[in-house]
Design an enzyme around this catalytic site. Structure first.
Site, mmCIF file in Angstrom:
data_model
loop_
_atom_site.group_PDB
_atom_site.id
_atom_site.type_symbol
_atom_site.label_atom_id
_atom_site.label_comp_id
_atom_site.label_asym_id
_atom_site.label_seq_id
_atom_site.Cartn_x
_atom_site.Cartn_y
_atom_site.Cartn_z
ATOM 1 N N LYS A 1 0.801 -1.207 0.053
ATOM 2 C CA LYS A 1 0.057 -0.082 0.236
ATOM 3 C C LYS A 1 0.928 1.208 0.100
ATOM 4 O O LYS A 1 1.997 1.389 0.691
ATOM 5 C CB LYS A 1 -0.989 -0.017 1.226
ATOM 6 N N SER B 1 -9.389 1.826 2.872
ATOM 7 C CA SER B 1 -8.576 2.562 2.245
ATOM 8 C C SER B 1 -7.591 1.709 1.220
ATOM 9 O O SER B 1 -6.885 2.447 0.692
ATOM 10 C CB SER B 1 -7.946 3.790 3.004
ATOM 11 N N SER C 1 -10.161 -0.433 6.957
ATOM 12 C CA SER C 1 -9.386 -0.260 5.584
ATOM 13 C C SER C 1 -8.807 -1.383 4.975
ATOM 14 O O SER C 1 -8.505 -1.436 4.024
ATOM 15 C CB SER C 1 -8.332 0.809 5.943
#
Length: 225
Positions: free
Chosen positions: A44, A119, A143
């Protein structure tokens, strides 16, 4: 190549991590193969990788290339994994979609009219579309869990401080809930293998604030017959 094709379709990869080939050559010389030997792993955006920006979807952090790998990336490499791409997240990351003004909107590969969730939406989209088999996301209030659900994957938010959060760009927030890094994949066994690999002496050495508790095989088997 697969990741490139996937991101052209759903816009989930924001950067290709240079030095992958060097990492492969290093691995070949290592005597200890590691639990994740040769496995490409997607990362990420906000998790620091040496020489790459960790923007968190925010323009103010562009141009700030990181000088060191985060602890989790160092541990992945020590276990034989090859971090190969960085994936999109929404601006500030406190969002259940996956869009920002730098890299744009990530689409859900199962339905381009839908969000991949957030996210860790870039991770969810890339893994669901077959561009990665294992990824590292992060989770404060869903997330990892939301993109895993939206994209039909498995994801794990570990217990607070179980994995080192050191060197991530969650620097804009002070939150009562501990944000955690965790694995995302297509099946539970892959999550278990990743956790087993991460909870190793190298992790505990690099970040002494992490409780030095190894992965418990028995608990895993009891919970996953």
């Amino acid at each position: 190549g697969e990741a490139l094709e996937v991101t052209q379709e759903v816009n989930c990869v924001i950067d290709f991590i240079h030095g992958c080939e060097d990492q492969v050559q290093k691995l070949k010389k290592q005597k200890e193969k590691g639990l994740l030997y040769g496995i490409p792993v997607s990362i990420k955006d906000h998790i620091h990788c040496k020489g790459h920006v960790s923007s968190g979807g925010m323009v103010k952090f562009l141009g700030q290339a990181m000088e060191e790998d985060s602890v989790i990336v160092q541990v992945l490499k020590s276990q034989g994994a090859i971090p190969f791409v960085k994936t999109n997240n929404p601006q500030t990351m406190i969002n259940y979609d996956c869009s920002n003004l730098i890299f744009g909107q990530t689409l859900n590969p199962l339905n381009h009219q839908k969000s991949p969730g957030g996210s860790s939406g870039g991770e969810g989209a890339l893994i669901a579309a077959g561009g990665s088999i294992l990824g590292i996301g992060s989770d404060i209030a869903g997330s990892i869990r939301l993109p895993a659900s939206f994209c039909g994957l498995c994801g794990l938010k570990p217990t607070g401080n179980r994995i080192s959060p050191s060197a991530c760009s969650d620097r804009t927030f002070v939150l009562a809930v501990t944000g955690m890094l965790g694995p995302m994949a297509r099946d539970v066994d892959s999550l278990a293998l990743c956790m087993k690999a991460l909870l190793c002496e190298e992790m505990f050495r690099l970040d002494p604030t992490v409780p030095p508790l190894p992965f418990d095989e028995e608990v895993c088997l009891r919970g996953n017959p």
